[in-house]
Design a protein around this motif. Structure first.
Motif, PDB file in Angstrom:
ATOM      1  N   GLU A 126      -7.342  20.358  -5.725  1.00 16.05           N
ATOM      2  CA  GLU A 126      -7.628  20.323  -4.293  1.00 16.05           C
ATOM      3  C   GLU A 126      -6.486  19.622  -3.568  1.00 16.05           C
ATOM      4  O   GLU A 126      -5.893  18.689  -4.117  1.00 16.05           O
ATOM      5  N   PRO A 127      -6.184  20.035  -2.338  1.00  9.05           N
ATOM      6  CA  PRO A 127      -5.168  19.323  -1.554  1.00  9.05           C
ATOM      7  C   PRO A 127      -5.758  18.007  -1.011  1.00  9.05           C
ATOM      8  O   PRO A 127      -6.525  18.005  -0.058  1.00  9.05           O
ATOM      9  N   LEU A 128      -5.425  16.897  -1.650  1.00  7.08           N
ATOM     10  CA  LEU A 128      -5.948  15.584  -1.287  1.00  7.08           C
ATOM     11  C   LEU A 128      -4.809  14.579  -1.187  1.00  7.08           C
ATOM     12  O   LEU A 128      -3.709  14.822  -1.676  1.00  7.08           O
ATOM     13  N   ASP A 129      -5.081  13.432  -0.577  1.00  6.10           N
ATOM     14  CA  ASP A 129      -4.137  12.318  -0.517  1.00  6.10           C
ATOM     15  C   ASP A 129      -4.689  11.183  -1.377  1.00  6.10           C
ATOM     16  O   ASP A 129      -5.902  11.002  -1.473  1.00  6.10           O
ATOM     17  N   VAL A 130      -3.789  10.413  -1.979  1.00  6.57           N
ATOM     18  CA  VAL A 130      -4.191   9.311  -2.856  1.00  6.57           C
ATOM     19  C   VAL A 130      -3.592   8.011  -2.329  1.00  6.57           C
ATOM     20  O   VAL A 130      -2.386   7.918  -2.113  1.00  6.57           O
ATOM     21  N   LEU A 131      -4.457   7.016  -2.114  1.00 16.10           N
ATOM     22  CA  LEU A 131      -4.036   5.679  -1.667  1.00 16.10           C
ATOM     23  C   LEU A 131      -3.910   4.762  -2.875  1.00 16.10           C
ATOM     24  O   LEU A 131      -4.840   4.660  -3.688  1.00 16.10           O
ATOM     25  N   ILE A 132      -2.754   4.110  -3.004  1.00  8.57           N
ATOM     26  CA  ILE A 132      -2.496   3.185  -4.102  1.00  8.57           C
ATOM     27  C   ILE A 132      -2.356   1.783  -3.517  1.00  8.57           C
ATOM     28  O   ILE A 132      -1.605   1.574  -2.570  1.00  8.57           O
ATOM     29  N   ASP A 133      -3.075   0.822  -4.095  1.00  7.22           N
ATOM     30  CA  ASP A 133      -2.987  -0.568  -3.643  1.00  7.22           C
ATOM     31  C   ASP A 133      -2.689  -1.458  -4.841  1.00  7.22           C
ATOM     32  O   ASP A 133      -3.534  -1.602  -5.729  1.00  7.22           O
ATOM     33  N   GLY A 134      -1.485  -1.992  -4.897  1.00  5.02           N
ATOM     34  CA  GLY A 134      -1.120  -2.887  -5.990  1.00  5.02           C
ATOM     35  C   GLY A 134      -1.136  -2.230  -7.356  1.00  5.02           C
ATOM     36  O   GLY A 134      -1.528  -2.851  -8.333  1.00  5.02           O
ATOM     37  N   GLY A 135      -0.760  -0.974  -7.448  1.00  4.40           N
ATOM     38  CA  GLY A 135      -0.735  -0.278  -8.727  1.00  4.40           C
ATOM     39  C   GLY A 135      -2.072   0.297  -9.155  1.00  4.40           C
ATOM     40  O   GLY A 135      -2.205   0.829 -10.253  1.00  4.40           O
ATOM     41  N   MET A 153       0.859  -1.177   0.000  1.00  2.90           N
ATOM     42  CA  MET A 153       0.000   0.000   0.000  1.00  2.90           C
ATOM     43  C   MET A 153       0.899   1.233   0.000  1.00  2.90           C
ATOM     44  O   MET A 153       1.896   1.281   0.701  1.00  2.90           O
ATOM     45  N   MET A 154       0.539   2.238  -0.786  1.00  3.06           N
ATOM     46  CA  MET A 154       1.297   3.480  -0.876  1.00  3.06           C
ATOM     47  C   MET A 154       0.342   4.657  -0.662  1.00  3.06           C
ATOM     48  O   MET A 154      -0.799   4.622  -1.103  1.00  3.06           O
ATOM     49  N   LEU A 155       0.833   5.682   0.024  1.00  3.87           N
ATOM     50  CA  LEU A 155       0.064   6.896   0.242  1.00  3.87           C
ATOM     51  C   LEU A 155       0.833   8.065  -0.355  1.00  3.87           C
ATOM     52  O   LEU A 155       1.965   8.332   0.026  1.00  3.87           O
ATOM     53  N   ILE A 156       0.237   8.738  -1.330  1.00  2.00           N
ATOM     54  CA  ILE A 156       0.832   9.940  -1.915  1.00  2.00           C
ATOM     55  C   ILE A 156       0.201  11.122  -1.193  1.00  2.00           C
ATOM     56  O   ILE A 156      -1.014  11.322  -1.249  1.00  2.00           O
ATOM     57  N   GLN A 157       1.054  11.892  -0.496  1.00  2.00           N
ATOM     58  CA  GLN A 157       0.563  12.975   0.361  1.00  2.00           C
ATOM     59  C   GLN A 157       0.978  14.342  -0.164  1.00  2.00           C
ATOM     60  O   GLN A 157       1.968  14.484  -0.868  1.00  2.00           O
ATOM     61  N   GLY A 210      -2.654   4.664   9.211  1.00  2.00           N
ATOM     62  CA  GLY A 210      -2.218   3.285   9.047  1.00  2.00           C
ATOM     63  C   GLY A 210      -0.713   3.164   9.082  1.00  2.00           C
ATOM     64  O   GLY A 210       0.000   4.067   8.671  1.00  2.00           O
ATOM     65  N   GLU A 211      -0.263   2.036   9.576  1.00  2.00           N
ATOM     66  CA  GLU A 211       1.162   1.749   9.673  1.00  2.00           C
ATOM     67  C   GLU A 211       1.580   0.864   8.501  1.00  2.00           C
ATOM     68  O   GLU A 211       0.769   0.165   7.913  1.00  2.00           O
ATOM     69  N   GLY A 212       2.858   0.903   8.196  1.00  2.00           N
ATOM     70  CA  GLY A 212       3.410  -0.018   7.226  1.00  2.00           C
ATOM     71  C   GLY A 212       3.188   0.331   5.772  1.00  2.00           C
ATOM     72  O   GLY A 212       3.530  -0.459   4.904  1.00  2.00           O
ATOM     73  N   MET A 213       2.609   1.477   5.469  1.00  2.00           N
ATOM     74  CA  MET A 213       2.455   1.826   4.066  1.00  2.00           C
ATOM     75  C   MET A 213       3.573   2.776   3.635  1.00  2.00           C
ATOM     76  O   MET A 213       4.066   3.565   4.431  1.00  2.00           O
ATOM     77  N   GLN A 214       3.972   2.650   2.392  1.00  2.00           N
ATOM     78  CA  GLN A 214       4.988   3.544   1.845  1.00  2.00           C
ATOM     79  C   GLN A 214       4.350   4.917   1.661  1.00  2.00           C
ATOM     80  O   GLN A 214       3.251   5.037   1.148  1.00  2.00           O
TER      81      GLN A 214
END
Length: 76
Positions: A17-26, A1-5, A39-43
């Protein structure tokens, strides 16, 4: 899981807009308010000072066609 902040996310109809994007498996799993994803453990990727366009598909072709509309016979 990746979080682009911290990115300015472009949303329809072309606003940023200032938002965050969660990526799961591409794949984009979710687009959420900035700082709301826990959440813990995400890039984590800090995209401060950058724009992000989730789901952009074949943008180079669409931009080229739109910009040249009316300049040539086949783009009328």
């Amino acid at each position: 899981m990746m979080l682009i902040q911290n990115a300015l996310v472009l949303t329809p109809p072309g606003e940023a807009e200032p938002l965050d994007v969660l990526i799961d498996g591409g794949t984009i799993a979710d687009v959420v308010r900035r700082g709301s994803a826990k959440g813990e453990g995400m890039q984590r990727v800090d995209a401060a000072g950058r724009a992000l366009m989730p789901g952009l598909v074949n943008g180079h072709n669409h931009a080229q066609t739109g910009l040249s509309k009316g300049l040539f016979d086949r783009y009328n």
